[in-house]
Design a protein around this motif. Structure first.
Motif, short mmCIF file in Angstrom:
data_model
loop_
_atom_site.label_atom_id
_atom_site.label_comp_id
_atom_site.label_asym_id
_atom_site.label_seq_id
_atom_site.Cartn_x
_atom_site.Cartn_y
_atom_site.Cartn_z
N SER A 98 37.15 58.76 21.29
CA SER A 98 36.15 58.65 22.90
C SER A 98 35.31 59.83 22.71
CB SER A 98 36.56 59.07 24.26
OG SER A 98 36.17 58.90 25.26
N VAL A 99 33.65 60.14 22.39
CA VAL A 99 32.62 61.28 22.07
C VAL A 99 32.44 61.84 23.48
CG1 VAL A 99 31.10 61.56 20.82
CG2 VAL A 99 31.98 60.66 19.31
N PRO A 100 31.91 62.72 23.84
CA PRO A 100 32.27 62.86 24.87
C PRO A 100 29.91 63.04 24.93
CG PRO A 100 33.55 64.63 24.54
CD PRO A 100 33.35 64.11 23.62
N SER A 101 29.43 62.90 25.53
CA SER A 101 27.79 62.79 25.39
C SER A 101 27.10 65.04 25.65
CB SER A 101 27.01 62.61 26.78
OG SER A 101 27.60 62.81 27.99
N ALA A 102 26.09 64.29 25.20
CA ALA A 102 25.55 65.84 25.52
C ALA A 102 25.42 66.29 26.30
CB ALA A 102 24.30 65.62 24.83
N HIS A 103 25.18 65.42 28.09
CA HIS A 103 25.21 65.69 29.31
C HIS A 103 26.56 66.55 29.74
CE1 HIS A 103 23.90 66.57 33.67
NE2 HIS A 103 25.18 65.78 33.95
N GLU A 104 27.80 65.83 29.00
CA GLU A 104 29.06 66.45 29.55
C GLU A 104 29.06 68.22 29.19
OE1 GLU A 104 31.34 62.65 30.06
OE2 GLU A 104 31.19 62.89 28.22
N ARG A 140 24.66 45.20 12.17
CA ARG A 140 24.70 45.45 14.01
C ARG A 140 25.56 47.22 14.08
NH1 ARG A 140 28.44 46.35 17.30
NH2 ARG A 140 30.31 45.73 16.10
N LEU A 141 26.38 47.87 13.14
CA LEU A 141 26.48 48.54 13.27
C LEU A 141 25.51 50.00 12.41
CD1 LEU A 141 30.62 48.69 11.63
CD2 LEU A 141 29.64 48.96 14.03
N GLU A 142 25.43 50.47 11.73
CA GLU A 142 23.73 50.93 10.98
C GLU A 142 22.13 50.73 12.70
OE1 GLU A 142 22.69 48.94 7.41
OE2 GLU A 142 24.16 50.43 6.29
N ARG A 143 22.54 49.87 13.19
CA ARG A 143 21.59 49.79 13.88
C ARG A 143 21.97 49.89 15.15
NH1 ARG A 143 21.09 45.03 14.31
NH2 ARG A 143 22.02 44.14 15.74
N GLU A 144 23.10 50.20 15.75
CA GLU A 144 24.18 50.87 16.85
C GLU A 144 23.87 52.37 16.63
OE1 GLU A 144 27.86 48.98 17.89
OE2 GLU A 144 26.84 47.65 18.90
N ALA A 145 24.06 52.88 15.14
CA ALA A 145 23.91 54.47 14.39
C ALA A 145 23.19 54.70 14.66
CB ALA A 145 24.76 54.47 13.66
N ALA A 146 21.71 54.25 14.48
CA ALA A 146 20.68 54.33 14.62
C ALA A 146 19.66 54.40 16.25
CB ALA A 146 19.55 53.54 13.64
N GLU A 147 20.32 54.01 16.50
CA GLU A 147 20.16 54.42 18.06
C GLU A 147 20.52 54.84 18.87
OE1 GLU A 147 21.25 50.59 19.73
OE2 GLU A 147 18.93 48.95 19.22
N ARG A 148 21.84 55.29 18.42
CA ARG A 148 22.42 56.27 19.08
C ARG A 148 21.69 57.74 18.36
NH1 ARG A 148 27.23 53.30 17.99
NH2 ARG A 148 27.46 55.01 16.34
N LYS A 182 16.43 62.43 20.80
CA LYS A 182 14.98 62.23 21.62
C LYS A 182 16.02 63.06 23.22
CE LYS A 182 12.43 58.87 24.76
NZ LYS A 182 12.49 57.79 26.03
N ALA A 183 16.65 63.14 23.58
CA ALA A 183 17.56 63.38 24.12
C ALA A 183 17.45 65.34 24.08
CB ALA A 183 19.28 63.77 24.62
N LYS A 188 14.90 70.77 24.94
CA LYS A 188 14.36 71.88 24.30
C LYS A 188 13.36 72.48 25.44
CE LYS A 188 16.38 71.54 19.57
NZ LYS A 188 15.89 71.80 18.33
N ALA A 189 12.69 71.31 25.13
CA ALA A 189 11.96 71.61 26.62
C ALA A 189 11.53 71.84 27.66
CB ALA A 189 10.12 69.94 26.28
N ALA A 190 12.86 71.36 28.40
CA ALA A 190 13.64 72.04 29.73
C ALA A 190 13.63 73.94 29.20
CB ALA A 190 14.21 70.89 30.17
N GLU A 191 14.46 74.06 28.30
CA GLU A 191 14.42 75.38 28.25
C GLU A 191 13.38 76.41 27.75
OE1 GLU A 191 17.28 75.61 25.09
OE2 GLU A 191 18.69 75.03 26.08
N GLN A 192 12.48 75.99 26.61
CA GLN A 192 10.85 76.39 27.03
C GLN A 192 10.26 76.42 28.28
OE1 GLN A 192 10.15 77.61 23.97
NE2 GLN A 192 8.16 78.74 24.91
#
Length: 668
Positions: free
Chosen positions: A43-49, A429-437, A443-444, A449-453
């Motif tokens: 269960s991978v936590p999100s970047a926000h968490e 499908r798995l490769e597509r989902e991995a690419a989307e993630r 993007k996040a 980085k933009a907010a920090e700048q």
């Protein structure tokens, strides 16, 4: 047929290996009886968490513990997948060997049946000849009137002996025909039983291949998913700790090494040696039972008949024995007749009534013999006709079975094609989902980085305003500050002198402590070197008989151009068990092909605390010989050399790298 089984075994092994670790081979049916891959996705936590947890030390600590625990779970998933893949290959190999053996038995039975039928046909022709001659000559090939038209009794007896030998020859032909018919019947039943057994073994192989393919597909999905999970977890951990993925991967590997070392020490300290030894004995007994079962000549309760080549002219020999007994009796009768006839020579000749009586008795015996021969010939002809009808029926059934097998093969190929398409779609499908993630994470990260700048820019402006205000206030307080600075300068000079004295004292203490630590370290290094030299001498004595095997294995591990491929047998690529087999072959030691058989087939099993150079250590996923899936060679000083996996290749590692180590080692 045996060649077809061997080709299928080789192709299936390559297909399962490629499907598990590469994903480009076609699917083949088959596989072993083993537990399915038990996987628990991380269960991978999100970047926000993770970003939120960084604001609170306690939350950051808990998040770090969660990420490290999930990484450990991914490592366990990979170990379980590798163990199940190895067990699947071992079980499939056993099923293929059984199928080849049963097919060879069926082919041999078919050849023996054909030979028995040829012998039966030859005996049938001889029997027909006897029936024809008996009918044509009224029961005898020679005219009885000619044989009995003798001038004296001795000549009559001699000619009667000729008739008896002719009758004995026919009796031998009849016995041969009966034995040939019975042997053909026995081989017919045995051939059908072996054909059923071969078909059953082929079905078991097909079922094993289907199950093995399922295990291979599950293993491959586990490898893809677990690798993706590990990369995400390492990224989150690097973000939390302010490091990079490479540094976190190195730290994770170090933790895994420590965990494996703890498991190894726990395995050494366990008290289950006796139980493990009992399990090893049970496994050896099971192997002996399987060997005895292979040597058994009974199939479906039908004993294997004598070979047609071994029986030879058994019926003829039996008939000869009977004829000899009859001949002895006839000779005795003849002697008795001569003794009875001798006194009659001095007496008057018998009257015609005696001759007529003898002639009547002879004709009655000839008639009875002719009737018996005709009846025997008719019965033999009927049995031969029934056997021929049964043979035709068996051939028709075999043709129908072959047709059904071909239809089943085509249906299986169609199902295989569909399964491959479904697997390919799942992979995409798995490769597509991995690419989307990955794109979403990227993007996040860019937004972060933009907010920090932007925050840095605003902070810089606020800092410039603050500094300008401070500068104005500083100018207004300049006069008063000069006096304060002078006072502080004097105080600072005094404090600096005191600090210098304290620093000198502390430096002296540190030098003394360093000298003491260096002396202690030198003593420890000397003791450790002495201990290592003692262990090296012991290992050299223990591994002298296997030195050629150890030299070969270490040379392969230290050379370029060698690697790990699951199911390979050399000379450039090996898996764990074929690497051990080829190494021991350098010292003239023969071992089995698979890891579990290399343990159960060893002359001796020893505890891990009694390891010697050249002993074999194993991995087991259930703590028993039946769960053994990996093997390594102990080279001394807590080190082993082994073919690890496609990524790590062949090398020398600490013995703690052997996952799920089994508490007993094998000594050859």
């Amino acid at each position: 047929m045996a060649q077809r089984f061997r080709l299928a075994a080789a192709v299936t092994a390559v297909a399962i290996t490629a499907t598990t670790f590469v994903g480009t081979a076609s699917a083949f049916p088959g596989a072993p009886t083993t537990k399915p891959v038990q996987k628990q996705r991380a269960s991978v936590p999100s970047a926000h968490e993770v970003k939120t947890a960084k604001l609170n030390p306690t939350a950051a600590k808990d998040m770090r513990h969660t990420l490290e625990t999930q990484l450990t779970q991914t490592s366990l998933n990979l170990n379980t997948a590798q163990a199940n893949a190895q067990l699947a290959w071992d079980a499939l190999s056993a099923a293929q060997q059984r199928a080849v053996r049963k097919s060879e038995e069926a082919a041999e039975a078919k050849r023996e049946l054909e030979a028995a039928r040829e012998a039966e046909q030859r005996a049938g022709k001889d029997l027909g000849r006897i029936a024809s001659e008996t009918y044509r000559n009224g029961g005898l090939n020679v005219d009885p009137g000619e044989l009995l038209a003798a001038e004296n009794p001795q000549e009559i007896l001699n000619r009667s002996d000729v008739l008896r030998h002719l009758s004995d020859a026919r009796a031998r032909d009849l016995a041969t025909a009966r034995n040939a018919t019975e042997l053909a019947k026995q081989w017919d039943a045995y051939a059908q039983a072996t054909a059923r057994a071969a078909e059953k073994a082929l079905g078991e192989q097909t079922e094993a291949e289907t199950k093995a393919q399922k295990v291979a597909a599950e293993t491959r999905v586990t490898v893809l998913e677990t690798t993706a999970d590990q990369n995400e977890l390492l990224d989150r951990l690097a973000d939390l700790n302010g490091t990079s993925r490479a540094k976190e991967a190195k730290a994770f590997q170090k933790r895994e090494d420590e965990r494996l070392q703890r498991e190894f020490e726990a395995a050494q300290a366990t008290q289950r040696e006796e139980e493990a030894r009992a399990q090893a004995e049970a496994a050896r007994a099971e192997a002996e039972r399987e060997a005895a079962e292979q040597a058994n000549t009974t199939v479906d309760g039908i004993e294997r008949p004598a070979s047609v080549r071994d029986t030879g002219d058994t019926g003829t020999q039996a008939a000869d024995a009977g004829a000899s007994d009859d001949g002895a009796a006839s000779d005795a009768d003849s002697d008795g007749t001569e003794e009875a006839a001798t006194p009659s020579e001095s007496e008057a000749p018998a009257g015609p009534s005696d001759e007529e009586l003898a002639e009547s008795q002879r004709k009655a015996e000839e008639e009875a013999a002719r009737a018996a021969a005709e009846r025997e010939a008719a019965e033999q002809a009927e049995k031969q006709r029934q056997a021929e009808e049964k043979r035709k029926q068996l051939e028709a059934e075999q043709a129908e079975a072959a047709k059904k097998a071909e239809e089943a093969r085509k249906a299986q190929e169609e199902a295989q094609r569909k399964a491959e398409e479904a697997k390919k779609a799942e992979h995409e499908r798995l490769e597509r989902e991995a690419a989307e993630r990955e794109a979403a994470a990227k993007k996040a990260e860019e937004a972060r980085k933009a907010a920090e700048q932007k925050a840095k820019q605003e902070a810089a402006r606020a800092e410039a305003d603050r500094k300008a205000a401070e500068k104005r206030a500083a100018e207004q307080r300049a006069a008063a500050k000069k006096a304060e600075e002078a006072r502080k300068a004097a105080a600072k000079q005094a404090a600096a002198k005191k600090a210098k004295e304290q620093a000198a004292k502390k430096a002296a203490q540190q030098r003394a402590a360093q000298q003491k630590a260096a002396a202690k370290k030198a003593a420890a290094q000397k003791a450790q070197a002495k201990k290592a030299a003692t262990k090296k001498k012991q290992a050299a004595r223990a591994g002298a008989g296997k030195q050629a095997a150890l030299n070969w294995a270490l040379n392969i591990a230290g050379s370029q151009g060698y690697g790990y491929v699951f199911g390979a047998n050399g000379p450039r690529y090996f898996d764990c068990s074929s690497f051990v087999q080829n190494a021991f072959r350098q010292s003239g030691i023969s071992t089995q092909r698979v890891a579990s058989a290399q343990f159960t087939g060893a002359p001796q099993q020893v505890s891990l605390k009694n390891l010697q150079v050249g002993d074999l250590v194993f991995s087991s996923n259930n703590g028993a010989p039946s769960g053994i899936y990996h093997v390594a060679i102990y080279v001394g000083n807590g080190q082993v050399v082994h073919a690890r996996n496609p990524r790590a290749g062949i090398g020398v590692t600490p013995i703690s790298y052997v996952n799920n180590i089994y508490p007993l080692a094998a000594r050859y």
